[in-house]
Write a protein that holds these residues in place. Structure first.
Motif, PDB file in Angstrom:
ATOM      1  N   LYS A 138      58.647  22.881 -37.424  1.00  0.00           N
ATOM      2  CA  LYS A 138      59.025  24.194 -37.964  1.00  0.00           C
ATOM      3  C   LYS A 138      58.810  24.249 -39.470  1.00  0.00           C
ATOM      4  N   LEU A 139      59.169  23.167 -40.168  1.00  0.00           N
ATOM      5  CA  LEU A 139      58.958  23.134 -41.612  1.00  0.00           C
ATOM      6  C   LEU A 139      57.467  23.152 -41.951  1.00  0.00           C
ATOM      7  N   ARG A 140      56.673  22.444 -41.158  1.00  0.00           N
ATOM      8  CA  ARG A 140      55.225  22.422 -41.395  1.00  0.00           C
ATOM      9  C   ARG A 140      54.637  23.816 -41.223  1.00  0.00           C
ATOM     10  N   LEU A 141      55.046  24.511 -40.184  1.00  0.00           N
ATOM     11  CA  LEU A 141      54.569  25.871 -39.955  1.00  0.00           C
ATOM     12  C   LEU A 141      55.055  26.822 -41.043  1.00  0.00           C
ATOM     13  N   LYS A 142      56.288  26.588 -41.513  1.00  0.00           N
ATOM     14  CA  LYS A 142      56.830  27.407 -42.597  1.00  0.00           C
ATOM     15  C   LYS A 142      55.990  27.249 -43.855  1.00  0.00           C
ATOM     16  N   ASN A 143      55.623  26.015 -44.179  1.00  0.00           N
ATOM     17  CA  ASN A 143      54.791  25.759 -45.348  1.00  0.00           C
ATOM     18  C   ASN A 143      53.422  26.406 -45.209  1.00  0.00           C
ATOM     19  N   ALA A 144      52.850  26.316 -44.012  1.00  0.00           N
ATOM     20  CA  ALA A 144      51.535  26.903 -43.778  1.00  0.00           C
ATOM     21  C   ALA A 144      51.579  28.418 -43.934  1.00  0.00           C
ATOM     22  N   LYS A 145      52.643  29.026 -43.445  1.00  0.00           N
ATOM     23  CA  LYS A 145      52.791  30.473 -43.558  1.00  0.00           C
ATOM     24  C   LYS A 145      52.948  30.898 -45.011  1.00  0.00           C
ATOM     25  N   GLU A 146      53.747  30.132 -45.769  1.00  0.00           N
ATOM     26  CA  GLU A 146      53.936  30.456 -47.180  1.00  0.00           C
ATOM     27  C   GLU A 146      52.633  30.283 -47.954  1.00  0.00           C
TER      28      GLU A 146
END
Length: 387
Positions: A138-146
């Motif tokens: 989830k954190l990895r996807l959050k970073n990618a989205k940001e």
């Protein structure tokens, strides 16, 4: 930011556990404890200072690690989790008093801190295991989205997607800088000089000082209200309410009455909790998970350097005025630039409505978080409801 919560959990757990073990067995000067066979008595440096420093480093890592939790919960709960985390950290101020009571009941320092170290190690081990799997993803996807966000994306704060140097040149950083440094200085100052102030007012038995200490963790009872303030009314309302409480307790410190200081106690307890809850929520929402740790570290170092002026300022006030009135007046003056910055924040958020955390809670928050292509008109309409 680069290593993530797993590294923070490992560092925090090991440092805190080791520091507590040192506190358990280090020789304490000027006590009645026998130090003849102490393992650390021959070392050329003060192990007590080293132990406290190690615990401080570990605790800081654990706190930042805990704030990462807000980035993996549903968007609608972002402000609530940030608020609750900060209030729990604030409430942990009661733990030294609890440990001291155990000591007074007959438990040795070695048993208390060794047991506490074991408990901390076990809890951090459990936290470490809990991060693996879906949560790290989830954190990895959050970073990618940001990272993929652009200034044209109306549903996300405008700083997401920018590099750290670009973010440090923003109004958001200037606002956080002014608020955190001035109000962090004020809060730490009051914690430092309040006992002397109460003593000057006649609290020779430290009764009021003990009441003040007991009230510090009470802010956790109001955590739901703080979370509601952020999620429903937004940053401007919450920071304004925090400053109002700040004006109240700082002005009451000028009143030469012990009984009146109870008002300052209650106001300060909630002011301090709202300050850190709103500040860290503002950092996390405005800058995003990619740079949250770096921005927080920069501000924390600057704030720590500024606290070095507290002692000289208090001494100057007592020498020149014969009291701590000068400190109270300084704290009141520091509220003024924060009030002006809050007015500028209100204007800023009218231009960039997605920068207000309450915009996440208008309408369907889950849809908001999953559909970054939402139109600018819809974003501004929903965000305006919390201004």
């Amino acid at each position: 930011d680069r290593t993530g919560p797993v590294f923070l959990s490992i560092v925090g757990g090991l440092f805190e556990t080791f520091g507590l073990i040192l506190l358990a067995y280090v020789d304490i000067r000027n006590t009645n404890e026998n130090s003849e066979n102490n393992l650390f008595s021959q070392l050329p440096f003060d192990v007590m200072d080293m132990a406290v420093s190690i615990v401080g480093i570990g605790s800081s890592a654990i706190m930042v690690h805990a704030l990462k939790l807000a980035f993996i919960v549903p968007t609608a709960k972002f402000a609530w989790v940030m608020t609750l985390t900060n209030c729990i950290v604030d409430g942990s101020a009661v733990m030294p008093a609890v440990l001291y009571q155990l000591y007074r009941l007959g438990m040795s320092r070695q048993i208390i801190f060794t047991t506490y170290a074991g408990l901390c190690f076990a809890v951090n081990a459990a936290l470490l295991v809990s991060w693996f799997g879906p949560n790290l993803e989830k954190l990895r996807l959050k970073n990618a989205k940001e990272a993929s966000a652009t200034s044209e994306t109306s549903s996300t704060p405008r700083l997401h997607g920018l590099s750290l140097p670009q973010q440090l040149q923003s109004f958001e950083f200037a606002f956080a800088f002014v608020i955190y440094l001035t109000q962090g200085f004020s809060a730490t100052s009051y914690l430092g000089f309040n006992k002397n102030l109460l003593s000057m007012l006649g609290d020779h038995n430290n009764i009021y000082a003990q009441v003040f200490t007991a009230l510090l963790p009470a802010s956790i009872l109001f955590a739901p209200l703080f979370g509601m303030s952020l999620s429903k009314k937004g940053f401007v309302f919450t920071f304004s309410l925090m400053l109002l409480l700040g004006f109240i307790w700082s002005i009451v410190t000028l009143v030469p009455s012990l009984q009146a200081q109870l008002v300052a106690f209650f106001s300060f307890t909630n002011y301090r909790a709202m300050l850190y809850s709103a500040h860290f929520t503002f950092l996390a929402h405005s800058f995003g998970n990619r740079t949250f740790g770096s921005v927080n570290a920069i501000l924390s170092v600057l704030a720590a350097l500024l606290t070095g002026l507290i002692g000289p300022s208090a001494s100057f006030s007592q020498q020149k005025l014969g009291s701590l009135v000068g400190m109270s007046l300084l704290i009141i003056c520091l509220m003024v630039p924060c009030s002006l910055m809050t007015l500028l924040l209100a204007r800023h958020l009218r231009i960039y409505p997605a920068g207000d955390v309450c915009s996440l809670h208008q309408g369907n928050a889950e849809t908001w978080s999953e559909e970054p292509s939402q139109s600018s008109e819809s974003a501004e309409s929903e965000a305006s409801n919390c201004m």
